[in-house]
Design a protein around this motif. Structure first.
Motif, PDB file in Angstrom:
ATOM      1  N   ILE A  73       0.840  -1.197   0.000  1.00  0.00           N
ATOM      2  CA  ILE A  73       0.000   0.000   0.000  1.00  0.00           C
ATOM      3  C   ILE A  73       0.876   1.248   0.000  1.00  0.00           C
ATOM      4  O   ILE A  73       0.649   2.192  -0.764  1.00  0.00           O
ATOM      5  N   HIS A 131      -3.570   0.989  -3.443  1.00  0.00           N
ATOM      6  CA  HIS A 131      -4.408  -0.202  -3.625  1.00  0.00           C
ATOM      7  C   HIS A 131      -5.726   0.228  -4.256  1.00  0.00           C
ATOM      8  O   HIS A 131      -6.276   1.282  -3.898  1.00  0.00           O
ATOM      9  N   ILE A 152      -8.545   1.281  -1.980  1.00  0.00           N
ATOM     10  CA  ILE A 152      -8.336   2.395  -1.057  1.00  0.00           C
ATOM     11  C   ILE A 152      -8.542   3.714  -1.793  1.00  0.00           C
ATOM     12  O   ILE A 152      -7.849   4.017  -2.763  1.00  0.00           O
ATOM     13  N   TYR A 157      -8.967  -0.509   4.362  1.00  0.00           N
ATOM     14  CA  TYR A 157      -9.113  -0.318   2.921  1.00  0.00           C
ATOM     15  C   TYR A 157     -10.411   0.464   2.657  1.00  0.00           C
ATOM     16  O   TYR A 157     -10.387   1.613   2.265  1.00  0.00           O
TER      17      TYR A 157
END
Length: 346
Positions: A43, A48, A51, A111
């Protein structure tokens, strides 16, 4: 309160934020430990697709209840809890069949929702709806409880691969997940467990803690040849690739026994996920290849029980404890491979 927020690759900021409040169906907890993992490194470096920044990351969470929102029962201030990372919907066909780890509607803490790199956080109603908040057993520390989430993933992987009594197991990858696989295999009755790792320093560090029956440095010897030598040419009953390596997956087929099982536990980079595989070896030797993806709420509960009973110790795998202000340092430590498990203590 202090939080660590992800804004963009390479941009994690320590910020002051108002304490969140528990809404209907939610729990507010004081985070006591949030451990780090390789996903946090990914990340930090690449972001990601699930996200949408800014987002408080961190998904290996343990803490104590501060307040319960409207409609929440069964929890009281001061209760010690561990929180799932992957949140199944509980409603789809896959969840209905008990296959929550492959729920297509799955969401995740850190997330889709703010995670545990914070002094306080709110556990969403969706987590409580799938029984995703677990009481920490007596005698289990917050730090140990935070490690129950990755241990739950290991448990899921070994159940799918059928690790059991008398098996010879090869674990490829000597990171924290590999260490847990060694201990889980032993707890499930494996007779011998070999640990394979390219990096000699990382191999020695982990082997000194989990004591595999053989520690094989892939940079110094041919790991396939060494496994075959140790098994008198038979190969291992189970090979678990706990590393993001296509070569490890290809080598697994060369070191597994007839009727053996291979677990592709570690995923590969999305831009390099194709491997070469001799399907005739799978066909004629009746080899089984399985995947493993995360864990269910039930796996998390059972992982806590395994820690509490002493069947799978994790306390000595936690080799670095850092304050919340050191989240960036913790992530870099994970990336460097100089620690086994790094935990944040807000």
């Amino acid at each position: 309160m202090l939080v660590a927020r992800f804004y963009a690759p390479g941009d994690i900021r320590l910020e002051d934020a108002p304490e969140p409040q528990a809404g209907p169906g939610e729990l507010k907890i004081r985070v006591r430990n949030c451990s780090t993992c390789g996903t946090d490194v990914k990340i930090h470096r690449h972001g990601h697709h699930h996200i949408v920044p800014p987002r408080v990351i961190g998904h290996e969470i343990a803490g104590e209840v501060v307040a319960a929102g409207e409609g929440v029962t069964g929890w009281a201030e001061g209760d010690r809890v561990q929180v799932i990372a992957a949140i199944p919907c509980g409603q789809c066909d896959y969840c209905g069949r008990g296959w929550q780890t492959i729920c297509p509607n799955q969401e995740s803490m850190g997330y889709h929702y703010d995670g545990g790199f914070a002094e306080y956080m709110v556990i969403p109603a969706k987590v409580l709806a799938v029984d995703g908040v677990n009481r920490i057993p007596e005698g289990v520390s917050f730090a140990e409880a935070s490690v129950a989430e990755p241990l739950a993933c290991v448990l899921n992987g070994q159940e799918i691969a059928g690790v059991g009594e008398g098996d010879t197991v090869v674990v490829v990858g000597a990171g924290p997940i590999g260490c847990m696989h060694v201990r889980m295999a032993r707890a499930r009755g494996a007779s011998r467990v070999f640990l394979v790792e390219l990096n000699r320093g990382r191999l020695d560090m982990s082997a000194d803690v989990v004591h595999p029956d053989a520690a094989i440095a892939g940079s110094e010897v041919d790991a396939v040849e060494e496994v075959l030598r140790l098994t008198d040419g038979r190969g291992a009953d189970v090979v678990i690739t706990a590393a993001a390596s296509g070569k490890a997956q290809e080598d697994a087929l060369k070191m597994v026994s007839r009727r053996g099982r291979i677990s592709f536990f570690g995923g590969l980079p999305k831009d390099n996920s194709i491997i070469s595989l001799d399907s005739n070896v799978v066909h004629y030797r009746e080899v089984t290849i399985v995947g493993a993806n995360g864990s269910s709420p039930a796996h998390n509960r059972r992982a806590l029980e395994l820690v509490a009973s002493g069947a799978v110790p994790v306390a000595d795998l936690i080799t670095e404890r850092l304050p919340l202000a050191d989240v960036p340092k913790a992530i870099e430590t994970v990336a460097s491979g100089t620690a086994i498990k790094v935990t944040i203590e807000p």
